[in-house]
Motif scaffolding. Structure first.
Motif, short mmCIF file in Angstrom:
data_model
loop_
_atom_site.label_atom_id
_atom_site.label_comp_id
_atom_site.label_asym_id
_atom_site.label_seq_id
_atom_site.Cartn_x
_atom_site.Cartn_y
_atom_site.Cartn_z
N SER A 1 0.84 -1.20 0.00
CA SER A 1 0.00 0.00 0.00
C SER A 1 0.87 1.25 0.00
O SER A 1 1.93 1.27 0.61
CB SER A 1 -0.92 0.00 1.22
OG SER A 1 -0.16 0.03 2.40
N PRO A 2 0.43 2.27 -0.70
CA PRO A 2 1.22 3.50 -0.79
C PRO A 2 1.23 4.27 0.53
O PRO A 2 0.28 4.19 1.31
CB PRO A 2 0.53 4.30 -1.87
CG PRO A 2 -0.78 3.68 -2.09
CD PRO A 2 -0.75 2.31 -1.51
N SER A 3 2.28 4.99 0.76
CA SER A 3 2.36 5.83 1.95
C SER A 3 1.56 7.11 1.73
O SER A 3 1.27 7.49 0.59
CB SER A 3 3.82 6.20 2.25
OG SER A 3 4.33 7.03 1.22
N LEU A 4 1.22 7.78 2.80
CA LEU A 4 0.51 9.05 2.71
C LEU A 4 1.36 10.07 1.96
O LEU A 4 0.88 10.79 1.09
CB LEU A 4 0.15 9.57 4.10
CG LEU A 4 -0.62 10.88 4.14
CD1 LEU A 4 -1.95 10.75 3.42
CD2 LEU A 4 -0.84 11.31 5.58
N THR A 5 2.64 10.11 2.28
CA THR A 5 3.54 11.03 1.60
C THR A 5 3.59 10.73 0.11
O THR A 5 3.53 11.63 -0.73
CB THR A 5 4.96 10.96 2.20
OG1 THR A 5 4.88 11.22 3.59
CG2 THR A 5 5.87 11.97 1.55
N GLY A 6 3.71 9.47 -0.24
CA GLY A 6 3.74 9.08 -1.65
C GLY A 6 2.49 9.51 -2.40
O GLY A 6 2.56 9.99 -3.53
N LYS A 7 1.33 9.34 -1.78
CA LYS A 7 0.08 9.76 -2.41
C LYS A 7 0.05 11.26 -2.68
O LYS A 7 -0.44 11.71 -3.71
CB LYS A 7 -1.11 9.40 -1.52
CG LYS A 7 -1.40 7.93 -1.43
CD LYS A 7 -2.59 7.73 -0.52
CE LYS A 7 -2.78 6.31 -0.09
NZ LYS A 7 -3.91 6.15 0.83
N TRP A 8 0.58 12.02 -1.74
CA TRP A 8 0.55 13.48 -1.87
C TRP A 8 1.53 13.99 -2.92
O TRP A 8 1.22 14.92 -3.66
CB TRP A 8 0.86 14.14 -0.53
CG TRP A 8 -0.36 14.29 0.33
CD1 TRP A 8 -0.94 13.32 1.10
CD2 TRP A 8 -1.14 15.45 0.50
NE1 TRP A 8 -2.02 13.83 1.74
CE2 TRP A 8 -2.17 15.14 1.40
CE3 TRP A 8 -1.06 16.74 -0.01
CZ2 TRP A 8 -3.12 16.08 1.78
CZ3 TRP A 8 -2.01 17.67 0.39
CH2 TRP A 8 -3.02 17.33 1.27
#
Length: 73
Positions: free
Chosen positions: A36-43
């Motif tokens: 699953s992607p990290s929150l930082t990665g999504k942003w």
């Protein structure tokens, strides 16, 4: 150029660098993120110039800009 390996500090740094200084952005998703992607990665994904993941399953979670580079860290 700004380079980050996943810390939350990358979010404001990347946005400031991109929109105020036209900085090239390189992001390497944390090696702990396997499925699953990290929150930082999504942003930061939409604004990066180079977005790398260390696990192939993450390619399905991100768009076509993400590239698989294997375990770097």
């Amino acid at each position: 150029m700004l380079f980050s390996t996943g810390a939350e500090l990358a979010i404001p740094s990347f946005f400031i660098g991109k929109f105020f200084f036209r900085t090239k952005l390189i992001y390497l998703e944390c090696s702990a993120q396997v499925y699953s992607p990290s929150l930082t990665g999504k942003w930061v994904y939409p604004i990066t110039n180079l977005f790398m993941v260390q696990w192939e399953p993450l390619l399905n979670q991100y768009g076509p800009k993400a590239i698989y580079v294997g375990g770097l860290i």
